[in-house]
Scaffold this motif. Sequence first.
Motif, PDB file in Angstrom:
ATOM      1  N   PRO A 686       0.843  -1.057  -0.087  1.00  0.00           N
ATOM      2  CA  PRO A 686       0.093  -0.023  -0.022  1.00  0.00           C
ATOM      3  C   PRO A 686       0.938   1.357   0.027  1.00  0.00           C
ATOM      4  CG  PRO A 686      -0.558  -1.552   1.787  1.00  0.00           C
ATOM      5  CD  PRO A 686       0.722  -2.016   1.371  1.00  0.00           C
ATOM      6  N   LEU A 687       2.090   1.057   0.143  1.00  0.00           N
ATOM      7  CA  LEU A 687       2.892   2.310   0.283  1.00  0.00           C
ATOM      8  C   LEU A 687       3.120   2.962  -1.116  1.00  0.00           C
ATOM      9  CD1 LEU A 687       5.800   1.018   2.751  1.00  0.00           C
ATOM     10  CD2 LEU A 687       3.774   2.456   3.198  1.00  0.00           C
ATOM     11  N   PRO A 688       3.408   4.326  -1.234  1.00  0.00           N
ATOM     12  CA  PRO A 688       3.528   5.157   0.120  1.00  0.00           C
ATOM     13  C   PRO A 688       2.266   6.211   0.358  1.00  0.00           C
ATOM     14  CG  PRO A 688       4.370   6.211  -1.998  1.00  0.00           C
ATOM     15  CD  PRO A 688       3.712   4.965  -2.375  1.00  0.00           C
ATOM     16  N   ASP A 689       1.346   5.647  -0.299  1.00  0.00           N
ATOM     17  CA  ASP A 689      -0.186   6.249  -0.130  1.00  0.00           C
ATOM     18  C   ASP A 689      -0.869   6.347   1.231  1.00  0.00           C
ATOM     19  OD1 ASP A 689       0.420   7.475  -2.782  1.00  0.00           O
ATOM     20  OD2 ASP A 689      -0.705   5.395  -3.774  1.00  0.00           O
ATOM     21  N   ASP A 690      -0.825   4.831   1.655  1.00  0.00           N
ATOM     22  CA  ASP A 690      -1.404   4.710   2.958  1.00  0.00           C
ATOM     23  C   ASP A 690      -0.750   5.093   4.043  1.00  0.00           C
ATOM     24  OD1 ASP A 690      -2.934   3.069   5.161  1.00  0.00           O
ATOM     25  OD2 ASP A 690      -3.806   2.120   3.500  1.00  0.00           O
ATOM     26  N   GLN A 691      -1.402   6.021   4.695  1.00  0.00           N
ATOM     27  CA  GLN A 691      -0.516   6.463   6.050  1.00  0.00           C
ATOM     28  C   GLN A 691      -0.468   5.424   7.157  1.00  0.00           C
ATOM     29  OE1 GLN A 691       1.124   9.430   6.182  1.00  0.00           O
ATOM     30  NE2 GLN A 691       1.851   8.825   8.075  1.00  0.00           N
ATOM     31  N   ARG A 692      -1.578   4.727   7.236  1.00  0.00           N
ATOM     32  CA  ARG A 692      -1.742   3.673   8.462  1.00  0.00           C
ATOM     33  C   ARG A 692      -0.441   2.649   7.969  1.00  0.00           C
ATOM     34  NH1 ARG A 692      -5.262   2.403  12.297  1.00  0.00           N
ATOM     35  NH2 ARG A 692      -5.138   0.512  13.153  1.00  0.00           N
ATOM     36  N   HIS A 693      -0.404   2.123   6.938  1.00  0.00           N
ATOM     37  CA  HIS A 693       0.739   1.208   6.744  1.00  0.00           C
ATOM     38  C   HIS A 693       2.044   1.874   6.836  1.00  0.00           C
ATOM     39  CE1 HIS A 693      -2.567  -1.199   5.263  1.00  0.00           C
ATOM     40  NE2 HIS A 693      -1.842  -2.359   5.247  1.00  0.00           N
ATOM     41  N   LEU A 694       2.184   3.377   6.356  1.00  0.00           N
ATOM     42  CA  LEU A 694       3.409   3.825   6.515  1.00  0.00           C
ATOM     43  C   LEU A 694       3.823   3.978   7.774  1.00  0.00           C
ATOM     44  CD1 LEU A 694       5.610   5.408   4.727  1.00  0.00           C
ATOM     45  CD2 LEU A 694       4.263   7.298   5.196  1.00  0.00           C
ATOM     46  N   GLY A 715       8.760  -7.311  -1.690  1.00  0.00           N
ATOM     47  CA  GLY A 715       7.692  -6.872  -2.396  1.00  0.00           C
ATOM     48  C   GLY A 715       7.405  -5.537  -2.867  1.00  0.00           C
ATOM     49  N   ILE A 716       8.575  -5.001  -3.299  1.00  0.00           N
ATOM     50  CA  ILE A 716       8.924  -3.678  -3.756  1.00  0.00           C
ATOM     51  C   ILE A 716       8.690  -3.720  -5.061  1.00  0.00           C
ATOM     52  CG2 ILE A 716      10.158  -1.725  -3.996  1.00  0.00           C
ATOM     53  CD1 ILE A 716      11.749  -2.639  -1.369  1.00  0.00           C
ATOM     54  N   GLU A 717       7.846  -3.063  -5.674  1.00  0.00           N
ATOM     55  CA  GLU A 717       7.464  -3.011  -7.142  1.00  0.00           C
ATOM     56  C   GLU A 717       7.446  -1.579  -7.854  1.00  0.00           C
ATOM     57  OE1 GLU A 717       3.536  -4.720  -7.370  1.00  0.00           O
ATOM     58  OE2 GLU A 717       4.232  -6.624  -6.745  1.00  0.00           O
ATOM     59  N   SER A 718       7.687  -0.538  -7.191  1.00  0.00           N
ATOM     60  CA  SER A 718       7.894   0.479  -7.783  1.00  0.00           C
ATOM     61  C   SER A 718       8.879   1.620  -7.239  1.00  0.00           C
ATOM     62  CB  SER A 718       6.746   1.360  -7.624  1.00  0.00           C
ATOM     63  OG  SER A 718       6.154   1.571  -6.209  1.00  0.00           O
ATOM     64  N   GLN A 721       8.136   3.348  -3.788  1.00  0.00           N
ATOM     65  CA  GLN A 721       8.060   2.427  -2.900  1.00  0.00           C
ATOM     66  C   GLN A 721       9.493   2.109  -2.143  1.00  0.00           C
ATOM     67  OE1 GLN A 721       6.226  -1.224  -4.158  1.00  0.00           O
ATOM     68  NE2 GLN A 721       4.306  -0.658  -3.479  1.00  0.00           N
ATOM     69  N   ALA A 722      10.571   2.289  -3.081  1.00  0.00           N
ATOM     70  CA  ALA A 722      11.958   2.026  -2.916  1.00  0.00           C
ATOM     71  C   ALA A 722      12.476   3.331  -2.199  1.00  0.00           C
ATOM     72  CB  ALA A 722      12.663   1.679  -4.159  1.00  0.00           C
ATOM     73  N   ASP A 723      11.962   4.327  -2.885  1.00  0.00           N
ATOM     74  CA  ASP A 723      12.455   5.654  -2.149  1.00  0.00           C
ATOM     75  C   ASP A 723      11.821   5.996  -0.943  1.00  0.00           C
ATOM     76  OD1 ASP A 723      14.033   6.311  -4.617  1.00  0.00           O
ATOM     77  OD2 ASP A 723      12.326   7.462  -5.570  1.00  0.00           O
ATOM     78  N   THR A 724      10.635   5.817  -0.503  1.00  0.00           N
ATOM     79  CA  THR A 724       9.972   5.823   0.610  1.00  0.00           C
ATOM     80  C   THR A 724      10.803   4.865   1.790  1.00  0.00           C
ATOM     81  OG1 THR A 724       7.800   6.157  -0.357  1.00  0.00           O
ATOM     82  CG2 THR A 724       7.743   5.657   1.784  1.00  0.00           C
TER      83      THR A 724
END
Length: 762
Positions: A686-694, A715-718, A721-724
Amino acid sequence: MLIDFLKAFFLIEPERQHQHSKITFQQSALKILIVVTLLVFMFVEINSLLIPAFEGKAFFLTINSGYVAILIGLLVYCRRYTFTVSVLFLIVMMTTGILLITTTTNTNAIKYGLLSLYSLPLIARLFFNFRTTLSISIANIGSFYLVVHMSHSLEQINDDMLPEFTSFYFQLLTFATLNFGLPFAVSRMIYTLESNTTHLESLYRRLNRNNTLYEEIFEHTGTPTMLCNKAGKILKVNGLARQLLSNSESLQNKIENSQVQHWLTPTEERSERYFWHSNTRECSLKTNPNTLIEMHRVSLTNHGHYILHLQDISQIKALKQQLENSQQTNSRLTNFDVLTLLPNVKHFCQQVNNKLAFERAHYSGAMIIIRISQFKLLNKQYGKDNANRLILSFAKILKNKLSDQTFICRLRGVKFACFVPLGQTYLIKRNLSALIQSTLPDQIKMDGNLLNMDYQVGVSYYQTDGNSAEELLDRCEMALEYSSSAERISYYNNQLEDKLVEEHQLGLELSNAIKCNNIVLWLQPQVGRDGYICSFEALARWQKADGSFVSPMAFIYLAEKLGLLPTLAENLLRSLIPILSEWHKEKIYTPVAFNLAGQELMNDVFFAHLMSLSADHPWLGKMLELEITETSSVMTHPIVHKRLKALSQYGFIIAIDDFGTGLASLGQLIDIPAKILKIDRRFISPLPDDQRHLDIVKSTIQLAQSLNMKVIAEGIESKEQADTLIDLGCHIMQGYYFGKPAPMTEWTKDNHAKAKHLRLVR
């Protein structure tokens, strides 16, 4: 007195004769010969003193006295130095004979000399072997020749002087008889006696060994045993029989040679004089009538005696009486479980089927099978007695929480079955699941400790899934096979049977694939913050003969279910070690993470294999990381914790995989010596959009950093997500964005060129 003295002196007492000693026989014979010879010389000495003086009398008496002294000396030392004295006696006899033949012309003296010489072989045979006797006999041929020659000379001087002596045939007969005949005959007798004596000694030793063996067997039969004759006289008893018949040592010593009826009395009213003739008879002890004895007779046909085996049946009789008194109670208990007193399967099915037969057509209900999941671990950890107490506590809770209309039984082991009448509300699976969960206790208290309980449940509906208790139980068993850690309650449906068949077939194929090493390892790169590959994760892949791939989730779950995980892991590890060895030689210091589900560490063979690999390859700890799946049910087991600590001490790096999705708790982060924490993909996607998961990922990374643990996010696909994750402080990343899993040959071909290069992937 004189006779006793002579017997003792000549060693012919009865006790010495029974010793069968060769040296005693030789000493006795030597004494007899010396004494007889001494008496002869002494008689000659006395006779010479009494007769008038003759020419050479003084010289003769001197020589004769010397012989007497020598013979007395030999007699004194013959017992201590038997062999030496025997030799000296032969020399004395031989010297006497030679002197008498060569130094005198007296007929009687020559005869005595010849007799002395011709007797030497016979005397020698008493003390020495046959060769010595034969040698002396041959040597006497010279004496015979000398005498014959002397006789011929005397005949030429005066034919009338020695007519009987000078006869050649008489001399030949005397020589042959005394020098060869008698010694050889005596040798034959002695040889026969020695052979018979050796044979008798051998038979005696065998008899003695057999007697000792029979004595030992009789004494250690394991049962009280008596030997008696037909008249009832006790000939022998072993130790157990002594203790059984009497506790008094004074009475025990009187058992032998007494009568059987003095110790045993038949319990039957009819009296028999010779009751020990019966094959089996029940008796009581006369010393203690409350002790009941069962007597078994065995006949010895060769001797006509009886072997009586005694068995104390007092306790058996008492138990039999108790069983007879409680026969009605026992017949009732045949329908119930002994431990929980719940109905057993047979009685449970009868109850349910009777209920269904008398209810209306619209009657509804559910059959439920409950299995305590971690019972084997509890049994191993707390012991069988405590495990039984746990089962008993669970059965009581079920009876208390369920209504009186519910039928409950214990199927076997840790399985319980319930048939619950249902209203319309609970025909909905969600509502029934809530009812089941509220009924099953989350914890059970034992010895002041609260034990967490885990269950697997299979459910089938009456009429929908079956019309009898037996059918419903079968459907529940099928449903139970598909319960999991995520879905503890499984409901039967028509497709389950097809799935079971497919799963069975897949299980057979999986077993063959593991046996043939058809399941191989692929590698997926793990990169650091700089974008370079810093490690790999080894992933199992199974490609069937038709080219299709079986999902790892499917065959890993099936291997765990069938107990094939340790074998699979060992095969995969064997294929990985040569690659790591080559990388170590080429200085490719890129570790590979190897997944373990926990079942492997519980396997002693696999753990020993892993430790031996560490001993054979000291560098292996730096090249092989062990990822423990957190969803495994054995993660909490003390043995796993102990073995992980041992592996950590041997240099292996321990990683916790799928953190946050399984059974691990914060406390286990302390119990398990892990250096790496892997965040499951469900928290990353759900990263980086979902604050709860973040926030959850951020907290997990901070927690790992506080424990000096590295963090791997999978499970990094973008790129986002890697930068976050880099911004949050994640150390290592893994996912399709950096690279998909590829066969190991991709990294080992061209002399490991791709592994050596360690590509920059960002």
